[in-house]
Design a protein around this motif. Structure first.
Motif, PDB file in Angstrom:
ATOM      1  N   LEU A 222      43.457  40.487  47.594  1.00 22.40           N
ATOM      2  CA  LEU A 222      44.246  40.026  46.449  1.00 22.40           C
ATOM      3  C   LEU A 222      44.125  38.516  46.307  1.00 22.40           C
ATOM      4  O   LEU A 222      44.591  37.760  47.154  1.00 22.40           O
ATOM      5  CB  LEU A 222      45.716  40.427  46.620  1.00 22.40           C
ATOM      6  CG  LEU A 222      46.652  39.984  45.486  1.00 22.40           C
ATOM      7  CD1 LEU A 222      46.236  40.602  44.159  1.00 22.40           C
ATOM      8  CD2 LEU A 222      48.091  40.353  45.814  1.00 22.40           C
ATOM      9  N   ASP A 223      43.487  38.094  45.231  1.00 21.77           N
ATOM     10  CA  ASP A 223      43.435  36.685  44.859  1.00 21.77           C
ATOM     11  C   ASP A 223      43.107  35.779  46.047  1.00 21.77           C
ATOM     12  O   ASP A 223      43.785  34.781  46.290  1.00 21.77           O
ATOM     13  CB  ASP A 223      44.783  36.264  44.273  1.00 21.77           C
ATOM     14  CG  ASP A 223      44.647  35.070  43.332  1.00 21.77           C
ATOM     15  OD1 ASP A 223      43.510  34.698  43.029  1.00 21.77           O
ATOM     16  OD2 ASP A 223      45.684  34.527  42.921  1.00 21.77           O
TER      17      ASP A 223
ATOM     18  N   ARG B  82      44.921  37.241  37.095  1.00 21.55           N
ATOM     19  CA  ARG B  82      44.632  38.194  38.164  1.00 21.55           C
ATOM     20  C   ARG B  82      43.132  38.447  38.196  1.00 21.55           C
ATOM     21  O   ARG B  82      42.524  38.789  37.178  1.00 21.55           O
ATOM     22  CB  ARG B  82      45.409  39.495  37.954  1.00 21.55           C
ATOM     23  CG  ARG B  82      45.338  40.418  39.160  1.00 21.55           C
ATOM     24  CD  ARG B  82      46.407  41.492  39.118  1.00 21.55           C
ATOM     25  NE  ARG B  82      46.214  42.451  38.040  1.00 21.55           N
ATOM     26  CZ  ARG B  82      46.991  43.522  37.844  1.00 21.55           C
ATOM     27  NH1 ARG B  82      48.034  43.723  38.647  1.00 21.55           N
ATOM     28  NH2 ARG B  82      46.766  44.347  36.848  1.00 21.55           N
TER      29      ARG B  82
ATOM     30  N   LEU C  97      49.055  35.813  34.684  1.00 24.93           N
ATOM     31  CA  LEU C  97      50.122  36.046  35.641  1.00 24.93           C
ATOM     32  C   LEU C  97      51.345  35.228  35.263  1.00 24.93           C
ATOM     33  O   LEU C  97      51.250  34.045  34.932  1.00 24.93           O
ATOM     34  CB  LEU C  97      49.655  35.688  37.052  1.00 24.93           C
ATOM     35  CG  LEU C  97      48.575  36.620  37.630  1.00 24.93           C
ATOM     36  CD1 LEU C  97      48.090  36.122  38.969  1.00 24.93           C
ATOM     37  CD2 LEU C  97      49.101  38.048  37.742  1.00 24.93           C
TER      38      LEU C  97
ATOM     39  N   PRO D  85      51.696  40.581  36.618  1.00 30.10           N
ATOM     40  CA  PRO D  85      50.706  40.467  35.544  1.00 30.10           C
ATOM     41  C   PRO D  85      51.302  40.779  34.184  1.00 30.10           C
ATOM     42  O   PRO D  85      52.185  41.639  34.047  1.00 30.10           O
ATOM     43  CB  PRO D  85      49.648  41.506  35.931  1.00 30.10           C
ATOM     44  CG  PRO D  85      50.402  42.531  36.728  1.00 30.10           C
ATOM     45  CD  PRO D  85      51.467  41.777  37.462  1.00 30.10           C
TER      46      PRO D  85
END
Length: 617
Positions: A441-442, A557, A564, A570
């Motif tokens: 994630l990110d 995202r 975001l 989101p």
């Protein structure tokens, strides 16, 4: 049933690229929903602002015609269908053969006729290609999708409408921001220089897109300090010399001589490195096809530790090893007479050792006898480190020799290992922005120095100008129109002037004019665009944080391009793609057949938009 309305703000190549993917995926995902796509941009759809035809014919791309495409191919790993199309080189060839039709401006006929796959085309020709791509996308739209153009600037979003600067509004059930680089107000340092210039009757030009800035007020003969030695400087250099009536002529040995018009200023250029970007290679790989990625792939990225990462400690050793793998793979397979070890044995031992370990250095020194054939990334990054000269003249002589050597090496296929490293760096650059295939994630928000040092290194090594631009630089220096100010350039405001010093030689340079030859840094906080400001101020658009510090980028995202919110959730119906988002895509078009990240991103976001469109009513 009422249609769903999608507003795309920014109709340049990125916005049109997503529109193409919407068209390609509609049969699978849109169903019976009617979709109206509003393209909002004061500039022509396709080229947009940056690639518009109405700019100087002197300005060229820094990519060869064979390395530019807007279309997907079978290498692109995506869920949507492949819709192949011609690269810029193929399009030009098809035009010449009469296999397709498109109106070409009269001033492009000679360029089109002489264009090679390895030519560096004018931006005007690229503009024409992008305009053709847009017309093709429109021609291939399926039933149920309508496109409406709005030649105006978007200024705010309210009540599910995008308000435009001309007073009209556009319904927006869904919103996609493809606004490219964010124009920015001067930061604190630049604002101080603006005020100093105003108080002392000086001229200061903050960072900006060179083709959009009016430099006509710089008088002939004016001594100008230029901070920045990359592509923005190259454009500035041409506009203030040949663009003012000077002329380049070619000698029998291929070098250039410049005849001034008398209208030119004198440009004193320096930067942190003090040297121009490396010119683009003029040859192809000589050895076997490169196997990339090798040491920086999704599996390796997935194995990185969770939590904050230090780029130099955790990521750079993998990146550097990947670059070296591309470099040495080409050296071994393209020039086997210059190495002392069989490639299978070298590859096995290379894989075992950590980058820049004693074992790795011993392997390379023993297997590659010529020092000029060994890859030295530290020296490559800082070619003037530790160098200091008696005066400006001796430094200028050294830098001329440096540029001449770079031109010779980038023109000689005997040094095609440099292209192997170049291709490996491109591979890394396509993986790093999103660490996109890792499933984490990110993760980019947990890595330091990606936006700073690494982006600068990539641009310096892999995103330089065509070789002719450096030949022109040498000619201008010989003509006394350009002088080299040196490395670690520092500019202060004192004595009613701008004063520059460098680490390359003693003394000072004074001038009444200072130009920042670079694009503004990404900055949501300093964005000058009214739409971005209003979305930011309302909290509907947030700034990405990297290790807790603002990156300047629009926070999106990575998995689907959704904006975001401040709480990290989101947005259901708003998306953004581009270089100043978390996705960090450097360009909207790309080289063919490299599974390009921008094309994959376009497909993902288009599919999300289509799925959302079915539920927007």
């Amino acid at each position: 049933m009422a249609p769903c309305h999608l507003a795309i703000v920014g109709a340049g190549p990125r916005g049109v690229g997503v529109l193409e993917r919407i068209s390609a995926n509609a049969a699978e995902l849109l169903g019976t929903t009617r979709l109206v796509v509003h393209l909002i941009d004061p500039f022509p759809p396709g080229p947009g602002r940056i690639w518009r035809y109405e700019q100087s014919p002197l300005l060229r791309m820094n990519s060869m015609t064979e390395d530019v495409t807007m279309f997907t191919d079978e290498t692109v790993r995506m869920d949507g269908p492949v819709r192949p199309g011609p690269s810029l080189a193929e399009w030009a060839d098809q035009l010449r053969r009469g296999e397709l039709r498109h109106e070409i401006a009269a001033d492009l006929h000679d360029e089109l006729a002489a264009l090679l796959t390895t030519s560096f085309p004018t931006r005007r020709l690229q503009s024409t290609y992008l305009a053709w791509v847009y017309r093709r996308v429109l021609d291939e739209l399926p039933e149920g999708i309508e496109v409406v153009e709005h030649r105006a600037r978007a200024v705010r979003v309210e009540d599910d409408h995008v308000r435009l600067a001309d007073g009209t509004s556009v319904p927006a059930d869904l919103l996609l921001l493809t606004v490219g680089h964010l124009d920015a107000e001067p930061d604190a340092a630049s604002a101080g220089l603006v005020e100093y210039a105003r108080e002392h009757g000086l001229s200061y030009y903050p960072a900006g897109y060179t083709a959009d800035i009016d430099y006509s007020a710089i008088p002939a003969g004016e001594h100008v300090l230029v901070r920045g030695f990359g592509l923005a400087f190259v454009d500035l250099m041409l506009l203030l010399t040949e663009g003012r009536g000077g002329r380049f002529d070619e000698r029998d040995d291929g070098s250039l001589v410049y005849t001034p018009s008398g209208a030119e200023p004198v440009l004193h250029v320096g930067s942190r490195r003090g040297v121009p970007y490396h010119s683009k290679p003029g040859y192809r790989l000589q050895g076997e096809p490169l196997q990339l990625p090798k040491f920086f792939d999704a599996a390796v990225i997935e194995a990185l530790p969770e939590g904050p990462l230090d780029f130099f400690a955790d990521v750079w050793p993998l990146v550097a090893k990947e670059i070296a793998w591309g470099y040495y793979s080409e050296l071994w397979t393209g020039h086997p007479d210059r190495v002392r070890l069989g490639f299978p044995e070298f590859a096995e031992r290379f894989a075992e050792h950590r980058w820049d370990s004693e074992e790795m250095r011993a392997l390379i020194e023993g297997a590659v006898p010529a020092e000029e054939d060994r890859l030295d990334l530290n020296r490559l990054d800082r070619p003037l480190a530790g160098e200091r000269f008696e005066d400006a003249e001796s430094f200028g002589k050294h830098l001329r020799e440096y540029v001449e050597a770079d031109l010779a090496r980038r023109a000689d296929p005997a040094y095609s290992a440099d292209l192997g490293g170049f291709m490996a760096l491109l591979s890394v650059y396509h993986h790093l922005p999103g660490l996109a295939d890792s499933g984490r994630l990110d993760p980019i928000s947990q890595v330091s120095d990606v936006d700073g040092w690494f982006h600068g290194f990539f641009s310096f090594y892999a995103s330089g100008p065509p070789p002719r631009r450096l030949r022109e630089l040498l000619a201008l220096e010989q003509a006394g129109v350009v002088s080299f100010a040196g490395a670690e350039l520092r500019v202060t405001s004192e004595r009613g002037r701008f004063v520059a010093t460098t680490s390359s030689f003693p003394g000072e340079l004074e001038a009444r004019t200072l130009v920042e030859a670079r694009l503004p840094n990404a900055s949501v906080g300093l964005a000058s665009d009214e739409l971005i400001r209003t979305l930011r101020d309302s909290g509907e658009l947030t700034e990405e944080l990297v290790l807790g510090q603002p990156s300047g980028r629009i926070h999106t995202r990575l998995s689907d391009g959704r904006l975001l919110k401040p709480d990290g959730t989101p947005h259901e119906r708003w998306f953004s793609l581009g270089p100043h988002t978390s996705a960090r895509s450097a360009a909207a078009f790309t080289r063919p057949r490299i599974n390009a990240l921008p094309l994959r991103q376009n497909d993902v976001v288009a599919r999300e938009i289509l799925s959302s469109a079915r539920a927007c009513r």
